[in-house]
Design a protein around this motif. Structure first.
Motif, PDB file in Angstrom:
ATOM      1  N   MET A   1       0.837  -1.179   0.000  1.00 16.41           N
ATOM      2  CA  MET A   1       0.000   0.000   0.000  1.00 16.41           C
ATOM      3  C   MET A   1       0.885   1.247   0.000  1.00 16.41           C
ATOM      4  N   THR A   2       0.352   2.300  -0.553  1.00 11.52           N
ATOM      5  CA  THR A   2       1.083   3.555  -0.669  1.00 11.52           C
ATOM      6  C   THR A   2       0.504   4.586   0.284  1.00 11.52           C
ATOM      7  N   LYS A   3       1.413   5.305   0.964  1.00  6.27           N
ATOM      8  CA  LYS A   3       0.986   6.405   1.833  1.00  6.27           C
ATOM      9  C   LYS A   3       0.848   7.671   0.989  1.00  6.27           C
ATOM     10  N   TYR A   4      -0.239   8.406   1.244  1.00  6.51           N
ATOM     11  CA  TYR A   4      -0.495   9.654   0.524  1.00  6.51           C
ATOM     12  C   TYR A   4      -0.799  10.800   1.481  1.00  6.51           C
ATOM     13  N   ILE A   5      -0.445  11.999   1.029  1.00  9.30           N
ATOM     14  CA  ILE A   5      -0.929  13.225   1.639  1.00  9.30           C
ATOM     15  C   ILE A   5      -1.883  13.807   0.594  1.00  9.30           C
ATOM     16  N   VAL A   6      -3.108  14.112   1.008  1.00 12.58           N
ATOM     17  CA  VAL A   6      -4.124  14.608   0.090  1.00 12.58           C
ATOM     18  C   VAL A   6      -4.596  15.972   0.589  1.00 12.58           C
ATOM     19  N   LEU A   7      -4.674  16.922  -0.336  1.00 15.12           N
ATOM     20  CA  LEU A   7      -5.109  18.274  -0.003  1.00 15.12           C
ATOM     21  C   LEU A   7      -6.356  18.626  -0.798  1.00 15.12           C
ATOM     22  N   LEU A   8      -7.367  19.114  -0.102  1.00 20.88           N
ATOM     23  CA  LEU A   8      -8.575  19.605  -0.742  1.00 20.88           C
ATOM     24  C   LEU A   8      -8.485  21.119  -0.781  1.00 20.88           C
ATOM     25  N   ARG A   9      -8.949  21.713  -1.847  1.00 20.45           N
ATOM     26  CA  ARG A   9      -8.871  23.161  -1.959  1.00 20.45           C
ATOM     27  C   ARG A   9     -10.255  23.785  -1.821  1.00 20.45           C
ATOM     28  N   GLY A  10     -10.349  24.763  -0.930  1.00 17.22           N
ATOM     29  CA  GLY A  10     -11.553  25.582  -0.850  1.00 17.22           C
ATOM     30  C   GLY A  10     -12.721  24.988  -0.091  1.00 17.22           C
ATOM     31  N   ILE A  11     -12.451  24.074   0.850  1.00 18.14           N
ATOM     32  CA  ILE A  11     -13.561  23.582   1.671  1.00 18.14           C
ATOM     33  C   ILE A  11     -13.552  24.320   3.009  1.00 18.14           C
ATOM     34  N   ASN A  12     -14.742  24.425   3.610  1.00 17.93           N
ATOM     35  CA  ASN A  12     -14.903  25.046   4.933  1.00 17.93           C
ATOM     36  C   ASN A  12     -14.308  26.450   5.012  1.00 17.93           C
ATOM     37  N   VAL A  13     -14.410  27.195   3.908  1.00 18.70           N
ATOM     38  CA  VAL A  13     -13.926  28.571   3.871  1.00 18.70           C
ATOM     39  C   VAL A  13     -15.144  29.492   3.785  1.00 18.70           C
ATOM     40  N   SER A  14     -15.260  30.399   4.722  1.00 22.29           N
ATOM     41  CA  SER A  14     -16.365  31.374   4.742  1.00 22.29           C
ATOM     42  C   SER A  14     -17.732  30.706   4.677  1.00 22.29           C
ATOM     43  N   GLY A  15     -17.858  29.564   5.314  1.00 22.66           N
ATOM     44  CA  GLY A  15     -19.148  28.879   5.364  1.00 22.66           C
ATOM     45  C   GLY A  15     -19.558  28.188   4.074  1.00 22.66           C
ATOM     46  N   LYS A  16     -18.644  28.094   3.109  1.00 26.70           N
ATOM     47  CA  LYS A  16     -18.952  27.464   1.830  1.00 26.70           C
ATOM     48  C   LYS A  16     -18.303  26.102   1.737  1.00 26.70           C
ATOM     49  N   LYS A  17     -18.940  25.228   0.966  1.00 29.44           N
ATOM     50  CA  LYS A  17     -18.436  23.872   0.736  1.00 29.44           C
ATOM     51  C   LYS A  17     -18.041  23.225   2.061  1.00 29.44           C
ATOM     52  N   LYS A  18     -19.013  23.175   2.961  1.00 27.88           N
ATOM     53  CA  LYS A  18     -18.760  22.652   4.300  1.00 27.88           C
ATOM     54  C   LYS A  18     -18.732  21.125   4.288  1.00 27.88           C
ATOM     55  N   ILE A  19     -17.686  20.589   4.892  1.00 29.15           N
ATOM     56  CA  ILE A  19     -17.543  19.152   5.063  1.00 29.15           C
ATOM     57  C   ILE A  19     -17.031  18.909   6.476  1.00 29.15           C
ATOM     58  N   LYS A  20     -17.757  18.122   7.232  1.00 26.69           N
ATOM     59  CA  LYS A  20     -17.257  17.723   8.548  1.00 26.69           C
ATOM     60  C   LYS A  20     -16.187  16.663   8.334  1.00 26.69           C
ATOM     61  N   MET A  21     -15.103  16.782   9.089  1.00 28.48           N
ATOM     62  CA  MET A  21     -13.997  15.851   8.909  1.00 28.48           C
ATOM     63  C   MET A  21     -14.412  14.401   9.202  1.00 28.48           C
ATOM     64  N   SER A  22     -15.293  14.200  10.156  1.00 27.50           N
ATOM     65  CA  SER A  22     -15.755  12.834  10.456  1.00 27.50           C
ATOM     66  C   SER A  22     -16.497  12.243   9.254  1.00 27.50           C
TER      67      SER A  22
END
Length: 184
Positions: A1-22
């Motif tokens: 298996m491969t370890k990854y670091i993944v980055l999402l752009r523009g979530i949970n900024v100014s109340g837009k594109k809200k995603i709870k981490m859980s």
């Protein structure tokens, strides 16, 4: 298996594109990723996958977010080895904590065209310096990122690539989190 670091752009900024981490973790696990952990609420993820391509990992997560949460989010995945290389190649030298708060990494989805890199390297900006590599723009903002002309959108436009920016502290935290994931 491969370890990854993944980055999402523009979530949970100014109340837009809200995603709870859980909810994000649950979605990622349902897509077959393992040892998933997140750092702060802005879309920083460490995980393992049987998928050997960072681009494919990005596509799977991007589609999963659209299906689960209903919005399009740029997703950038780097292998843990790539992540370590990006940090190792940094032109930043360790100083005090005040200095590190001025260091930023503009992580690039793909390698920009050499002509665009050369053109951009000719430009200079007061209180900002940058070094461009194939996978990252290393950015120093003397007055802080909030006042920078050379922000994420600037580099995306000038280099014609998708990018997302993280500060030095976040980069180092994700590195440490990646070290904690098992090698098997």
């Amino acid at each position: 298996m491969t370890k990854y670091i993944v980055l999402l752009r523009g979530i949970n900024v100014s109340g837009k594109k809200k995603i709870k981490m859980s909810q994000l973790v649950a979605m990622l696990e349902s897509l077959g990723f393992s040892e998933v952990s997140t750092y702060i609420q802005s879309g920083n993820i460490v995980l393992k996958s049987n998928v050997a391509s960072p681009i494919k990992v990005s596509q799977i997560i991007k589609e999963g977010i659209y299906t689960t949460f209903g919005f399009d989010v740029p997703v950038l995945a780097k292998t843990f080895i790539e992540w370590k290389e990006i940090i190792a190649q940094s032109p930043f030298e360790e100083h005090n904590d005040l200095e590190t708060k001025k260091w930023y990494y503009v992580l690039l989805q793909e390698t920009p065209c050499k002509e665009l890199i050369n053109n951009l390297q000719q430009e200079q900006f007061a209180n900002e310096r940058f070094v461009i590599s194939n996978s990252c723009v290393y950015l120093y903002c003397d007055k802080g990122y909030g006042k920078a002309k050379c922000d994420n959108n600037f580099f995306e436009k000038k280099l014609q690539v998708t990018a997302t920016t993280r500060n030095h502290r976040t980069m180092m935290q994700l590195l440490e989190m990646g070290k904690q994931i098992s090698e098997q």
